[in-house]
Design a protein around this motif. Structure first.
Motif, mmCIF file in Angstrom:
data_model
loop_
_atom_site.group_PDB
_atom_site.id
_atom_site.type_symbol
_atom_site.label_atom_id
_atom_site.label_comp_id
_atom_site.label_asym_id
_atom_site.label_seq_id
_atom_site.Cartn_x
_atom_site.Cartn_y
_atom_site.Cartn_z
ATOM 1 N N THR A 20 49.307 2.498 62.855
ATOM 2 C CA THR A 20 50.700 2.968 63.510
ATOM 3 C C THR A 20 51.163 1.697 64.051
ATOM 4 O OG1 THR A 20 49.778 5.080 64.180
ATOM 5 C CG2 THR A 20 51.520 4.108 65.467
ATOM 6 N N LEU A 21 52.433 1.534 63.879
ATOM 7 C CA LEU A 21 53.161 0.447 64.622
ATOM 8 C C LEU A 21 53.724 0.813 66.211
ATOM 9 C CD1 LEU A 21 55.306 -1.229 61.847
ATOM 10 C CD2 LEU A 21 53.554 -2.202 63.050
ATOM 11 N N PRO A 22 54.060 0.175 67.006
ATOM 12 C CA PRO A 22 54.710 0.404 68.118
ATOM 13 C C PRO A 22 55.600 1.540 68.240
ATOM 14 C CG PRO A 22 54.293 -1.690 68.344
ATOM 15 C CD PRO A 22 54.014 -1.394 66.771
ATOM 16 N N THR A 23 55.507 2.647 68.765
ATOM 17 C CA THR A 23 56.336 4.090 68.746
ATOM 18 C C THR A 23 56.999 4.032 70.239
ATOM 19 O OG1 THR A 23 55.190 4.889 66.970
ATOM 20 C CG2 THR A 23 56.471 6.149 68.407
ATOM 21 N N LYS A 24 57.963 4.459 70.487
ATOM 22 C CA LYS A 24 58.720 4.692 71.732
ATOM 23 C C LYS A 24 58.646 6.228 71.799
ATOM 24 C CE LYS A 24 62.366 4.123 74.947
ATOM 25 N NZ LYS A 24 63.889 3.522 75.326
ATOM 26 N N ILE A 25 58.129 6.596 73.044
ATOM 27 C CA ILE A 25 58.031 7.984 73.395
ATOM 28 C C ILE A 25 58.650 8.092 74.807
ATOM 29 C CG2 ILE A 25 56.379 9.903 73.958
ATOM 30 C CD1 ILE A 25 54.271 8.061 72.407
ATOM 31 N N THR A 26 59.527 9.014 74.878
ATOM 32 C CA THR A 26 60.296 9.120 76.025
ATOM 33 C C THR A 26 59.856 10.510 76.745
ATOM 34 O OG1 THR A 26 62.111 7.897 75.882
ATOM 35 C CG2 THR A 26 62.561 9.523 77.288
ATOM 36 N N VAL A 27 59.594 10.736 77.999
ATOM 37 C CA VAL A 27 59.107 11.880 78.586
ATOM 38 C C VAL A 27 59.849 12.200 79.618
ATOM 39 C CG1 VAL A 27 57.177 13.309 79.605
ATOM 40 C CG2 VAL A 27 56.549 11.512 77.819
ATOM 41 N N ILE A 28 60.455 13.478 79.495
ATOM 42 C CA ILE A 28 61.418 13.879 80.518
ATOM 43 C C ILE A 28 60.670 15.049 81.227
ATOM 44 C CG2 ILE A 28 63.811 14.637 80.837
ATOM 45 C CD1 ILE A 28 64.528 13.548 78.334
ATOM 46 N N GLY A 29 60.839 15.046 82.501
ATOM 47 C CA GLY A 29 59.960 15.954 83.340
ATOM 48 C C GLY A 29 58.636 15.178 83.608
ATOM 49 N N ALA A 30 58.522 14.063 83.488
ATOM 50 C CA ALA A 30 57.025 13.273 83.662
ATOM 51 C C ALA A 30 56.558 13.273 84.707
ATOM 52 C CB ALA A 30 57.396 11.860 83.240
ATOM 53 N N GLY A 31 57.097 13.567 85.898
ATOM 54 C CA GLY A 31 56.623 13.598 87.335
ATOM 55 C C GLY A 31 55.718 15.217 87.462
ATOM 56 N N SER A 32 55.768 16.148 86.544
ATOM 57 C CA SER A 32 55.111 17.315 86.705
ATOM 58 C C SER A 32 53.432 16.897 86.729
ATOM 59 C CB SER A 32 55.253 18.223 85.747
ATOM 60 O OG SER A 32 54.756 18.008 84.528
ATOM 61 N N ALA A 33 52.906 17.604 87.601
ATOM 62 C CA ALA A 33 51.284 17.612 87.633
ATOM 63 C C ALA A 33 50.717 17.739 86.600
ATOM 64 C CB ALA A 33 50.886 18.449 89.136
ATOM 65 N N SER A 34 51.204 18.839 85.747
ATOM 66 C CA SER A 34 50.243 18.980 84.562
ATOM 67 C C SER A 34 50.404 18.123 83.402
ATOM 68 C CB SER A 34 50.974 20.479 83.771
ATOM 69 O OG SER A 34 52.243 20.416 83.748
ATOM 70 N N PHE A 35 51.914 17.408 83.255
ATOM 71 C CA PHE A 35 51.872 16.232 82.612
ATOM 72 C C PHE A 35 50.975 15.166 82.635
ATOM 73 C CE2 PHE A 35 53.755 12.011 81.708
ATOM 74 C CZ PHE A 35 53.722 12.298 80.442
ATOM 75 N N GLY A 36 50.989 14.875 84.172
ATOM 76 C CA GLY A 36 50.269 13.669 84.371
ATOM 77 C C GLY A 36 48.652 13.940 84.242
ATOM 78 N N GLU A 37 48.281 15.176 84.150
ATOM 79 C CA GLU A 37 46.945 15.418 84.097
ATOM 80 C C GLU A 37 46.514 15.565 82.580
ATOM 81 O OE1 GLU A 37 43.096 16.744 85.534
ATOM 82 O OE2 GLU A 37 44.667 15.923 86.537
ATOM 83 N N ASN A 38 47.407 15.985 81.667
ATOM 84 C CA ASN A 38 46.985 16.070 80.397
ATOM 85 C C ASN A 38 47.964 15.408 79.322
ATOM 86 O OD1 ASN A 38 45.411 18.600 81.119
ATOM 87 N ND2 ASN A 38 47.352 19.743 81.298
ATOM 88 N N THR A 39 49.053 15.521 79.289
ATOM 89 C CA THR A 39 49.919 14.861 78.076
ATOM 90 C C THR A 39 49.840 12.985 78.272
ATOM 91 O OG1 THR A 39 51.202 16.609 77.819
ATOM 92 C CG2 THR A 39 51.996 14.689 76.806
ATOM 93 N N LEU A 40 49.979 12.815 79.584
ATOM 94 C CA LEU A 40 49.987 11.292 79.871
ATOM 95 C C LEU A 40 48.936 10.795 79.367
ATOM 96 C CD1 LEU A 40 51.289 8.781 81.286
ATOM 97 C CD2 LEU A 40 50.175 9.385 83.227
ATOM 98 N N SER A 41 47.567 11.427 80.130
ATOM 99 C CA SER A 41 46.097 10.823 79.819
ATOM 100 C C SER A 41 46.149 10.892 78.230
ATOM 101 C CB SER A 41 45.201 11.406 80.482
ATOM 102 O OG SER A 41 45.382 12.734 80.422
#
Length: 482
Positions: A20-41
């Motif tokens: 994979t070449l570098p991809t840009k991923i934008t996450v809107i609503g990134a400050g939610s606790a569940s995002f930080g715990e799951n999707t981000l990691s």
């Protein structure tokens, strides 16, 4: 429906394997606790996405700061090689994105959800759950649709080929809004299929050697039940393949097969499920018996779409022990989880627990589209292009999908039994009227949406509920007050 997208990959010179070449991923609503715990990691653990850009967006400055600092820590300690940016508004982050992951929620979710439930009670309407169906589902959707459509319209200018990966509820209505009122490709992801796996695991426990933990009472959302449900899920998913289709939170199991032998397990499951304690998911039990296919989501989601769950005389929510979401508890849990993420961000707590998290499908979509992989995903929401042959074309439906470098493609499952299809068709029309009302600011379509909803039984009552919602939430609904 097959979509064409740009594919970013090359071949490793030593092995010839895709890289994979570098991809840009934008996450809107990134400050939610569940995002930080799951999707981000999960995203930042991916070896295939190393060197990518991750743009974090959230209007809550404190939450965004926590997740941004945590991402920087993960980036260093996991040697992930990401370029990480943080933004208070999505317009700053969209340019060049290949994937936009959406997890926004208008307002304080638990507080508004409780009000969505309580307002109709003033007029004699007691909803069974009030999250994604019923009048509460209407109120929930019309608050979230305008800002999400603004994101989609801004994507049309900044990154028109990007995939919009949606987690915001009500899933059917949000995806329908993006699909019918923008040119952006949208896929909706939800983990509810695993409630079906959990119930199959409980029923077939003795036959498949599954240990059901003591204290498991059902598939409802409760803090004490989540780890117990997860233990069953971990055991059953490797053993059986479930194919389900329908609408989000309203899907139906079409087949159950043993992954090792290919054996059809549906007949055995049917026998075993009715041998369980009748108090275990009793609404699911009655619907399974009446319609012949097993509904996936568990009683607390299933109840929202059925016309016999709101009668004030028979009080079916008592008969079936439909538990309301514990709004106060989950608001406190959300705060606790953000505090824990802040401790991780400050190097005051270990990040070891983030090595085994689940992105709920976002990672699988991103890796396999960007990296030209080949992935079968159990459930995703796309416009109906014939994958469910007797539901309306273009309606947002949930089926298995195949994911590869050319995009996200629905698996065609054929027709649902007509009585089940009729229940789904009604909900599809309710969802589309809700979406069009929110887009147009149409009170007429809003009233029609409520009148078609199975929870509502009186025109004057529907008018009163609608007026109360629009007045109560006026600050979020300028389109109705022009």
């Amino acid at each position: 429906m097959h979509y064409n997208v740009r594919v970013f990959f090359c071949l490793k010179p030593d092995t010839g394997e895709p890289m994979t070449l570098p991809t840009k991923i934008t996450v809107i609503g990134a400050g939610s606790a569940s995002f930080g715990e799951n999707t981000l990691s999960a995203i930042m653990r991916s070896k295939k996405l190393r060197g990518s850009t991750l743009a974090l967006v959230d209007r809550n400055a404190d939450s965004l700061d926590i997740v941004h600092r945590l991402a920087n820590r993960l980036n260093v300690e996991w040697e992930a090689g990401f370029v990480i940016t943080a933004h208070p508004h999505h317009a700053e982050a969209l340019a060049g994105s290949q994937f936009v992951v959406n997890a926004i929620e208008v307002g304080a979710r638990e507080n508004l959800w409780q009000r969505d439930f309580e307002i109709p009670i003033k007029y004699g309407v007691r909803q069974p759950y009030a999250e994604n169906g019923g009048p509460g589902g209407f109120a929930h959707a019309i608050r979230n649709i305008p800002p999400i459509l603004q994101i989609a319209q801004d994507m049309e200018q900044a990154c028109p080929d990007a995939w919009f990966v949606n987690f915001t509820n009500p899933m059917i209505r949000i995806c329908d809004a993006v699909n019918r009122h923008s040119r952006i490709k949208c896929v909706g992801l939800c983990h509810q299929i695993y409630a079906g796996y959990g119930m199959v695991g409980v029923a077939l426990a003795d036959d498949l050697g599954i240990e059901v933990p003591e204290g498991l009472t059902g598939m409802h959302a409760a803090v004490d039940q989540h780890p117990l449900q997860h233990r069953v899920r971990e055991q059953i998913v490797p053993l059986v393949d479930i194919r389900a289709a329908g609408l989000n939170h309203f899907t139906w199991i079409l087949s159950i097969r043993d992954r090792r032998t290919g054996e059809d397990l549906y007949p055995l499951f049917r026998k075993r499920f009715f041998e369980l304690d009748p108090k275990f998911e009793p609404l699911t039990r009655d619907v399974f018996s009446a319609f012949g296919l097993f509904p996936v989501p568990g009683d607390t989601h299933l109840c929202e779409y059925l016309p016999w769950m709101s009668d004030p005389n028979t009080k079916p929510w008592e008969k079936y022990n439909i538990r309301l979401y514990d709004w106060e508890l989950f608001a406190n849990v959300r705060g606790f989880e953000l505090h824990r993420l802040n401790q991780m961000a400050n190097n005051e707590a270990t990040i070891e627990g983030l090595l085994d998290t689940d992105s709920e499908g976002a990672l699988e979509m991103i890796e396999n589209v960007a990296g030209a992989g080949n992935h079968y995903h159990l459930a995703a929401n796309l416009p109906n292009a014939g994958q469910i042959s007797n539901l309306p074309p273009g309606a947002t439906v949930e089926t298995p999908v195949q994911v590869n470098g050319a995009g996200i493609h629905p698996v065609h499952v054929g027709a649902l039994p007509e009585p089940i299809a009729e229940l789904c068709r009604r909900e599809t029309m309710v969802a589309q009227l809700c979406v069009d009302s929110a887009v147009e600011g149409s009170r007429e379509k809003a009233l029609q949406c409520l009148l078609l909803d199975p929870v509502i039984t009186d025109i004057d009552t529907a008018k009163k509920i609608l007026d109360d919602y629009l007045i109560t939430y006026k600050e979020y609904l300028p389109q109705y007050w022009k």
